[in-house]
Scaffold this motif. Structure first.
Motif, PDB file in Angstrom:
ATOM      1  N   VAL A  15      41.261  15.684  58.325  1.00  0.00           N
ATOM      2  CA  VAL A  15      41.028  14.881  59.537  1.00  0.00           C
ATOM      3  C   VAL A  15      39.848  13.938  59.345  1.00  0.00           C
ATOM      4  O   VAL A  15      39.912  12.757  59.712  1.00  0.00           O
ATOM      5  N   SER A  16      38.762  14.438  58.748  1.00  0.00           N
ATOM      6  CA  SER A  16      37.587  13.577  58.574  1.00  0.00           C
ATOM      7  C   SER A  16      37.847  12.479  57.545  1.00  0.00           C
ATOM      8  O   SER A  16      37.352  11.363  57.699  1.00  0.00           O
ATOM      9  N   ALA A  17      38.652  12.763  56.509  1.00  0.00           N
ATOM     10  CA  ALA A  17      38.984  11.713  55.539  1.00  0.00           C
ATOM     11  C   ALA A  17      39.835  10.621  56.177  1.00  0.00           C
ATOM     12  O   ALA A  17      39.638   9.429  55.907  1.00  0.00           O
ATOM     13  N   LEU A  18      40.759  11.011  57.039  1.00  0.00           N
ATOM     14  CA  LEU A  18      41.549  10.005  57.758  1.00  0.00           C
ATOM     15  C   LEU A  18      40.685   9.218  58.733  1.00  0.00           C
ATOM     16  O   LEU A  18      40.861   8.016  58.910  1.00  0.00           O
ATOM     17  N   ALA A  19      39.720   9.895  59.357  1.00  0.00           N
ATOM     18  CA  ALA A  19      38.848   9.219  60.317  1.00  0.00           C
ATOM     19  C   ALA A  19      37.910   8.231  59.624  1.00  0.00           C
ATOM     20  O   ALA A  19      37.501   7.239  60.237  1.00  0.00           O
ATOM     21  N   VAL A  20      37.549   8.494  58.363  1.00  0.00           N
ATOM     22  CA  VAL A  20      36.711   7.546  57.609  1.00  0.00           C
ATOM     23  C   VAL A  20      37.413   6.200  57.511  1.00  0.00           C
ATOM     24  O   VAL A  20      36.815   5.141  57.699  1.00  0.00           O
ATOM     25  N   VAL A  21      38.714   6.237  57.235  1.00  0.00           N
ATOM     26  CA  VAL A  21      39.475   5.000  57.074  1.00  0.00           C
ATOM     27  C   VAL A  21      39.800   4.373  58.428  1.00  0.00           C
ATOM     28  O   VAL A  21      39.788   3.148  58.583  1.00  0.00           O
ATOM     29  N   ALA A  22      40.065   5.204  59.427  1.00  0.00           N
ATOM     30  CA  ALA A  22      40.525   4.692  60.715  1.00  0.00           C
ATOM     31  C   ALA A  22      39.393   4.234  61.633  1.00  0.00           C
ATOM     32  O   ALA A  22      39.632   3.461  62.557  1.00  0.00           O
ATOM     33  N   ALA A  23      38.163   4.696  61.403  1.00  0.00           N
ATOM     34  CA  ALA A  23      37.057   4.353  62.303  1.00  0.00           C
ATOM     35  C   ALA A  23      36.718   2.873  62.196  1.00  0.00           C
ATOM     36  O   ALA A  23      36.616   2.323  61.100  1.00  0.00           O
ATOM     37  N   ARG A  24      36.541   2.241  63.338  1.00  0.00           N
ATOM     38  CA  ARG A  24      36.178   0.817  63.352  1.00  0.00           C
ATOM     39  C   ARG A  24      34.675   0.610  63.224  1.00  0.00           C
ATOM     40  O   ARG A  24      34.222  -0.397  62.707  1.00  0.00           O
ATOM     41  N   ASN A  25      33.915   1.559  63.735  1.00  0.00           N
ATOM     42  CA  ASN A  25      32.458   1.466  63.678  1.00  0.00           C
ATOM     43  C   ASN A  25      31.978   2.008  62.327  1.00  0.00           C
ATOM     44  O   ASN A  25      32.321   3.130  61.956  1.00  0.00           O
ATOM     45  N   PRO A  26      31.186   1.239  61.568  1.00  0.00           N
ATOM     46  CA  PRO A  26      30.737   1.735  60.255  1.00  0.00           C
ATOM     47  C   PRO A  26      29.831   2.956  60.340  1.00  0.00           C
ATOM     48  O   PRO A  26      29.825   3.783  59.436  1.00  0.00           O
ATOM     49  N   VAL A  27      29.081   3.087  61.428  1.00  0.00           N
ATOM     50  CA  VAL A  27      28.225   4.271  61.581  1.00  0.00           C
ATOM     51  C   VAL A  27      29.088   5.516  61.738  1.00  0.00           C
ATOM     52  O   VAL A  27      28.839   6.557  61.122  1.00  0.00           O
ATOM     53  N   HIS A  28      30.145   5.423  62.552  1.00  0.00           N
ATOM     54  CA  HIS A  28      31.061   6.551  62.714  1.00  0.00           C
ATOM     55  C   HIS A  28      31.754   6.881  61.395  1.00  0.00           C
ATOM     56  O   HIS A  28      31.950   8.053  61.052  1.00  0.00           O
ATOM     57  N   SER A  29      32.108   5.852  60.650  1.00  0.00           N
ATOM     58  CA  SER A  29      32.774   6.062  59.363  1.00  0.00           C
ATOM     59  C   SER A  29      31.868   6.812  58.395  1.00  0.00           C
ATOM     60  O   SER A  29      32.320   7.727  57.689  1.00  0.00           O
ATOM     61  N   VAL A  30      30.590   6.469  58.359  1.00  0.00           N
ATOM     62  CA  VAL A  30      29.651   7.167  57.484  1.00  0.00           C
ATOM     63  C   VAL A  30      29.484   8.616  57.915  1.00  0.00           C
ATOM     64  O   VAL A  30      29.445   9.529  57.081  1.00  0.00           O
ATOM     65  N   LEU A  31      29.411   8.860  59.222  1.00  0.00           N
ATOM     66  CA  LEU A  31      29.283  10.241  59.704  1.00  0.00           C
ATOM     67  C   LEU A  31      30.515  11.074  59.348  1.00  0.00           C
ATOM     68  O   LEU A  31      30.402  12.239  58.955  1.00  0.00           O
ATOM     69  N   TRP A  32      31.701  10.494  59.480  1.00  0.00           N
ATOM     70  CA  TRP A  32      32.924  11.204  59.087  1.00  0.00           C
ATOM     71  C   TRP A  32      32.927  11.484  57.587  1.00  0.00           C
ATOM     72  O   TRP A  32      33.380  12.551  57.147  1.00  0.00           O
ATOM     73  N   LEU A  33      32.426  10.533  56.796  1.00  0.00           N
ATOM     74  CA  LEU A  33      32.392  10.726  55.347  1.00  0.00           C
ATOM     75  C   LEU A  33      31.438  11.855  54.964  1.00  0.00           C
ATOM     76  O   LEU A  33      31.740  12.679  54.088  1.00  0.00           O
ATOM     77  N   ILE A  34      30.298  11.918  55.634  1.00  0.00           N
ATOM     78  CA  ILE A  34      29.354  13.009  55.377  1.00  0.00           C
ATOM     79  C   ILE A  34      29.973  14.347  55.768  1.00  0.00           C
ATOM     80  O   ILE A  34      29.823  15.353  55.060  1.00  0.00           O
ATOM     81  N   LEU A  35      30.717  14.369  56.870  1.00  0.00           N
ATOM     82  CA  LEU A  35      31.401  15.608  57.273  1.00  0.00           C
ATOM     83  C   LEU A  35      32.447  16.007  56.234  1.00  0.00           C
ATOM     84  O   LEU A  35      32.589  17.192  55.905  1.00  0.00           O
ATOM     85  N   ALA A  36      33.162  15.035  55.681  1.00  0.00           N
ATOM     86  CA  ALA A  36      34.167  15.344  54.651  1.00  0.00           C
ATOM     87  C   ALA A  36      33.502  15.936  53.406  1.00  0.00           C
ATOM     88  O   ALA A  36      33.993  16.922  52.840  1.00  0.00           O
ATOM     89  N   PHE A  37      32.377  15.355  52.967  1.00  0.00           N
ATOM     90  CA  PHE A  37      31.677  15.899  51.804  1.00  0.00           C
ATOM     91  C   PHE A  37      31.139  17.303  52.082  1.00  0.00           C
ATOM     92  O   PHE A  37      31.216  18.192  51.242  1.00  0.00           O
ATOM     93  N   PHE A  38      30.582  17.479  53.262  1.00  0.00           N
ATOM     94  CA  PHE A  38      29.992  18.769  53.613  1.00  0.00           C
ATOM     95  C   PHE A  38      31.066  19.852  53.665  1.00  0.00           C
ATOM     96  O   PHE A  38      30.857  20.975  53.199  1.00  0.00           O
ATOM     97  N   THR A  39      32.233  19.515  54.217  1.00  0.00           N
ATOM     98  CA  THR A  39      33.319  20.485  54.295  1.00  0.00           C
ATOM     99  C   THR A  39      33.893  20.773  52.912  1.00  0.00           C
ATOM    100  O   THR A  39      34.284  21.907  52.624  1.00  0.00           O
ATOM    101  N   SER A  40      33.944  19.766  52.057  1.00  0.00           N
ATOM    102  CA  SER A  40      34.369  20.005  50.675  1.00  0.00           C
ATOM    103  C   SER A  40      33.404  20.959  49.979  1.00  0.00           C
ATOM    104  O   SER A  40      33.830  21.803  49.173  1.00  0.00           O
ATOM    105  N   ALA A  41      32.123  20.832  50.281  1.00  0.00           N
ATOM    106  CA  ALA A  41      31.152  21.792  49.734  1.00  0.00           C
ATOM    107  C   ALA A  41      31.427  23.194  50.259  1.00  0.00           C
ATOM    108  O   ALA A  41      31.280  24.178  49.525  1.00  0.00           O
ATOM    109  N   GLY A  42      31.855  23.304  51.512  1.00  0.00           N
ATOM    110  CA  GLY A  42      32.242  24.614  52.046  1.00  0.00           C
ATOM    111  C   GLY A  42      33.419  25.210  51.297  1.00  0.00           C
ATOM    112  O   GLY A  42      33.473  26.421  51.046  1.00  0.00           O
ATOM    113  N   LEU A  43      34.372  24.376  50.919  1.00  0.00           N
ATOM    114  CA  LEU A  43      35.503  24.856  50.115  1.00  0.00           C
ATOM    115  C   LEU A  43      35.031  25.364  48.751  1.00  0.00           C
ATOM    116  O   LEU A  43      35.545  26.357  48.229  1.00  0.00           O
ATOM    117  N   LEU A  44      34.052  24.667  48.160  1.00  0.00           N
ATOM    118  CA  LEU A  44      33.514  25.123  46.876  1.00  0.00           C
ATOM    119  C   LEU A  44      32.778  26.451  47.019  1.00  0.00           C
ATOM    120  O   LEU A  44      32.820  27.290  46.115  1.00  0.00           O
TER     121      LEU A  44
END
Length: 197
Positions: A15-44
């Protein structure tokens, strides 16, 4: 519990990876990207690769923050307008922060259940961090140093690209300072007795 945590983290990453691409606001896109990285770290963390998880958070989340900083510097964004919109981003940022805390708690709870996968450490190493360190600083030491040099050159290049010279700002000119003669820098003044300057 491990399987449930995996499905939750996988859904959040998707969901966060899709939101990175779909977000119109660049600040929101960066926050979604950080959430995607953080969750990937949780998977690791779920598969027992704690060092790689920490590396993902430190390197990639830090790199995203620095990249966002350079983009703001290169676009010459009005900081007054950016600060005025800070309160509008506060609820969204708080939601992402709550998601971070929930993911840490879920990964810790699933990790504490005891039946999780572990990496097979190399001979002579007790943990995967020690095994990675042994391989990185023995077999791949030259490549590791070259990668650090490339990152240093990239960082210097980014600083040079974003450096702006404003006309009203005094800057140090070392060649001019070292070529200066004493008679150019001093002035002899004849003062009459009994009178000051």
């Amino acid at each position: 519990m491990e399987l449930i945590a995996f499905y939750i983290f996988a859904a959040i990453v998707t969901v966060s990876a899709l939101a990175v691409v779909a977000a119109r606001n660049p600040v929101h896109s960066v926050l979604w990207l950080i959430l995607a990285f953080f969750t990937s770290a949780g998977l690791l963390v779920l598969i027992g690769a704690e060092f790689l998880a920490m590396l993902l958070v430190v390197v990639y989340v830090g790199a995203v923050a620095v990249l966002f900083l350079f983009v703001v510097m290169m676009l010459d964004v009005d900081f007054v307008e950016l600060k005025q919109g800070f309160l509008s981003y506060l609820p969204f940022g708080a939601l992402i922060g709550i998601a971070f805390i929930a993911e840490i708690a879920l990964a810790g709870f699933a990790r504490g259940s005891g039946n999780m996968a572990q990496f097979d450490a190399s001979p002579g190493a007790e943990t995967n961090t020690e095994a990675i360190g042994q391989v990185m600083y023995t077999d791949y030491f030259l490549l590791f140093q070259l990668a650090g040099l490339i990152l240093l050159v990239a960082m210097i290049g980014a600083i040079v690209l974003t450096l702006r010279h404003k006309p009203g700002v005094k800057r140090q000119n070392i060649a001019k300072q070292t070529a200066r003669r004493r008679r150019d820098a001093t002035e002899a003044v004849q003062v009459e007795p009994g009178k000051g300057l």
